[in-house]
Motif scaffolding. Structure first.
Motif, PDB file in Angstrom:
ATOM      1  N   SER A 140      -0.981  -2.579  -9.081  1.00 42.78           N
ATOM      2  CA  SER A 140      -1.875  -2.916  -7.964  1.00 42.78           C
ATOM      3  C   SER A 140      -2.486  -4.307  -8.141  1.00 42.78           C
ATOM      4  O   SER A 140      -2.609  -5.065  -7.176  1.00 42.78           O
TER       5      SER A 140
ATOM      6  N   ILE B 140       0.835  -1.194   0.000  1.00 47.20           N
ATOM      7  CA  ILE B 140       0.000   0.000   0.000  1.00 47.20           C
ATOM      8  C   ILE B 140       0.873   1.249   0.000  1.00 47.20           C
ATOM      9  O   ILE B 140       0.524   2.277  -0.587  1.00 47.20           O
TER      10      ILE B 140
ATOM     11  N   SER C 198       0.371   2.198 -12.474  1.00 45.89           N
ATOM     12  CA  SER C 198      -0.085   2.013 -11.090  1.00 45.89           C
ATOM     13  C   SER C 198      -1.206   0.991 -10.993  1.00 45.89           C
ATOM     14  O   SER C 198      -1.198   0.120 -10.106  1.00 45.89           O
ATOM     15  N   VAL C 199      -2.182   1.082 -11.882  1.00 47.89           N
ATOM     16  CA  VAL C 199      -3.308   0.146 -11.849  1.00 47.89           C
ATOM     17  C   VAL C 199      -2.824  -1.275 -12.127  1.00 47.89           C
ATOM     18  O   VAL C 199      -3.225  -2.236 -11.452  1.00 47.89           O
TER      19      VAL C 199
ATOM     20  N   GLY D 268      -1.670  -7.390  -5.718  1.00 48.71           N
ATOM     21  CA  GLY D 268      -2.827  -7.910  -4.997  1.00 48.71           C
ATOM     22  C   GLY D 268      -2.915  -9.425  -5.079  1.00 48.71           C
ATOM     23  O   GLY D 268      -3.183 -10.102  -4.076  1.00 48.71           O
TER      24      GLY D 268
ATOM     25  N   THR E 265       2.675   6.627  -6.174  1.00 50.66           N
ATOM     26  CA  THR E 265       1.735   7.033  -7.227  1.00 50.66           C
ATOM     27  C   THR E 265       1.240   8.459  -6.992  1.00 50.66           C
ATOM     28  O   THR E 265       1.221   9.282  -7.912  1.00 50.66           O
TER      29      THR E 265
ATOM     30  N   SER F 190       1.430   3.096  -3.153  1.00 54.29           N
ATOM     31  CA  SER F 190       0.443   4.060  -3.645  1.00 54.29           C
ATOM     32  C   SER F 190       0.851   5.483  -3.282  1.00 54.29           C
ATOM     33  O   SER F 190       0.420   6.439  -3.937  1.00 54.29           O
TER      34      SER F 190
ATOM     35  N   MET G  65      -6.096  -3.547  -3.026  1.00 57.30           N
ATOM     36  CA  MET G  65      -4.977  -2.874  -3.697  1.00 57.30           C
ATOM     37  C   MET G  65      -5.467  -1.947  -4.801  1.00 57.30           C
ATOM     38  O   MET G  65      -5.004  -0.806  -4.926  1.00 57.30           O
ATOM     39  N   LEU G  66      -6.402  -2.447  -5.619  1.00 54.40           N
ATOM     40  CA  LEU G  66      -6.894  -1.657  -6.749  1.00 54.40           C
ATOM     41  C   LEU G  66      -7.579  -0.388  -6.262  1.00 54.40           C
ATOM     42  O   LEU G  66      -7.378   0.697  -6.828  1.00 54.40           O
TER      43      LEU G  66
ATOM     44  N   ASN H 123      -6.982   1.266  -3.415  1.00 52.38           N
ATOM     45  CA  ASN H 123      -6.013   2.194  -2.835  1.00 52.38           C
ATOM     46  C   ASN H 123      -5.172   2.898  -3.896  1.00 52.38           C
ATOM     47  O   ASN H 123      -4.898   4.094  -3.786  1.00 52.38           O
ATOM     48  N   PHE H 124      -4.762   2.182  -4.931  1.00 53.38           N
ATOM     49  CA  PHE H 124      -3.988   2.820  -5.990  1.00 53.38           C
ATOM     50  C   PHE H 124      -4.862   3.768  -6.808  1.00 53.38           C
ATOM     51  O   PHE H 124      -4.436   4.862  -7.178  1.00 53.38           O
TER      52      PHE H 124
END
Length: 485
Positions: A124, A91, A120-121, A128, A97, A94, A172-173, A175-176
């Motif tokens: 993540s 995390i 970033s995506v 994850g 990011t 991020s 994860m997705l 948060n990013f």
């Protein structure tokens, strides 16, 4: 046609929430205008988002506390520090990011913003899956290493963790994706999506536990469902965006340059958070040695103190984004103003919420305990929770000041210094405290004193690092370019 349907679906989801939050503009100009009012505008939706997220996370503990026994509460609570340790490393990326997107936007480099969003995506999702699989198979082993009480507590905690890690790609997705939105000043739409996901989580908690008697497994399932819903909504929002943060699924890939920039800031931040969590794992192991009642009391108290933390953490995220954009725009003189305003706000928020929850600690702690339990057990759980709250909540503003200063440094591009300072000031001091002072005085009071002492020392050192880094930036900005030959 697909984008039209996505946009229509998002509008339908967000429409009821917009009546509560009527402002239609989502971005905030961080490099011009009043810093104070813009930081407040940025932070309030983020505080509300964090508190909503906490409410539906706290619903796990409240529901099992009301419908199950205190062992179930202890089982959920015993997982918190270990989950935080395993997740925070990633995390923290991020943060990289947020800084990268903010600096590129401040500098007007919109193509680089696009590449950062897609990198970033993709990152993540990969992380994850990898961390989720690792946690799925290693949960029980780690819990045993932490001396989690055998029997019902260990079995429940292990089950909760295995299910929780199945939802990690969604976590994860979200948060990013939210980090990208915060970097451009959009903190309202994540609030809309968390509101919906939170309601769904609470509904599923009640259904799975109260009606189907699924206990710890039920609240874990409800949690991962809500995580995937919030992740989907954030993803759809980025896909619908027409600006520099637009997400095109066909362009999902990891670009080496952007990955390097994210890792340069995010990896030290993640390592700092993970190492920070190691000390909390040691503290949780020490709490475990006092038995199930101490674990249950600490669990309830930590849920309540989290509300104090998110109010301060939201301001530190504002410090990160505002600093990043002003550094990108080379407006170094505004950075000191950001620091002063964020420190003022974070201390005020920490004192207000910390004292408030401490004053109402007894009735609040009863939320986590079934009233039908043995009165002696209830009294002991509440007493253990109040010990923690009296020491940590009233001094939590020190942690807020520490996090604002660390965020300022990361926003300025200095990622190594806050990591090293955190390792020494937080992890090192707490470990030393546990092995020396706590070993000689084996009480919960002495154990919890390690928190404010480590916050104070770390904040002082980070403050010195900030002033040195800012003066260096100002000096470099004032250095004239060499004359042409």
């Amino acid at each position: 046609m697909l984008r039209y349907r996505i946009g229509h679906a998002l509008d339908a989801v967000a429409a009821p929430l917009r009546r509560i939050f009527p402002h239609t503009r989502h971005d905030i100009d961080m490099v011009n205008g009043s810093i104070f009012s813009n930081v407040v505008r940025f932070s309030i939706p983020l505080i509300l988002s964090g508190m909503l997220q906490l409410l539906y996370n706290m619903a796990d503990v409240v529901v099992v506390g009301q419908f199950e026994d205190h062992n179930a509460v202890a089982a959920v609570g015993a997982t918190s520090s270990l989950i935080t340790l395993m997740v925070n490393l990633f995390i923290g990326l991020s943060v990289g990011t947020s800084v990268l997107v903010a600096q590129y936007i401040g500098a007007g480099k919109y193509r680089e913003v696009q590449d950062t969003v897609h990198t970033s995506v993709t990152l993540s999702l990969v992380l994850g899956v990898v961390v989720g699989v690792f946690g799925l198979f290693m949960s029980r082993t780690f819990l045993e290493m932490m001396d989690t009480p055998a029997g019902a507590v260990l079995d429940g905690a292990s089950l909760y963790m295995r299910i929780y890690f199945l939802g990690l790609p969604g976590n994860m997705l979200y948060n990013f994706g939210a980090a990208v939105m915060r970097a451009v000043g959009d903190t309202k739409r994540p609030l809309y999506y968390l509101s919906l996901a939170g309601v769904i989580n609470i509904v599923f908690n009640i259904i799975t536990v109260a009606f189907f008697g699924m206990g710890v497994a039920g609240v874990a399932i409800a949690t991962i469902i809500s995580q995937y819903i919030s992740a989907i909504l954030v993803t759809l929002n980025l896909m619908r965006s027409q600006g520099s943060v637009h997400l095109d699924l066909k362009r999902l890939r990891i670009r080496k340059q952007m990955l390097g920039g994210i890792l340069r800031v995010g990896l030290p931040a993640g390592l700092s958070s993970a190492l920070f969590s190691i000390s909390n794992v040691l503290i949780q192991s020490s709490i475990n040695s006092f038995g199930a009642n101490a674990i249950a009391g600490s669990t309830g108290a930590s849920q309540l103190e989290s509300f104090v933390y998110v109010s301060m953490n939201s301001i530190s995220q504002a410090a990160l984004s505002f600093t990043g954009q002003n550094i990108g725009a080379q407006k170094y003189e505004r950075v000191n103003k950001v620091m002063r305003i964020c420190l003022l706000l974070v201390v005020a928020a920490g004192l207000f919420f910390g004292i408030l929850v401490t004053l109402f600690s007894e009735p609040l702690l009863h939320l986590f305990i079934n009233a039908d339990h043995d009165p002696t057990v209830i009294a002991d759980v509440v007493r253990n929770g109040q010990i923690r709250m009296r020491i940590i909540c009233t001094m939590y503003f020190l942690d807020g000041a520490m996090e604002v200063l660390a965020s300022m440094l990361r926003g300025m591009g200095s990622s190594i210094a806050p990591t090293l300072v955190t390792v020494v000031g937080i992890c090192g001091l707490r470990m030393l405290w546990i092995w020396t002072v706590f070993a000689a005085n084996h009480t919960l009071d002495v154990l919890y004193l390690s928190y404010p002492i480590s916050w104070t020392l770390t904040a002082i050192i980070l403050g010195a690092c900030y002033f040195y880094t800012h003066k260096k930036l100002m000096r470099n900005a004032q250095t004239p370019l060499p004359a042409a030959a």
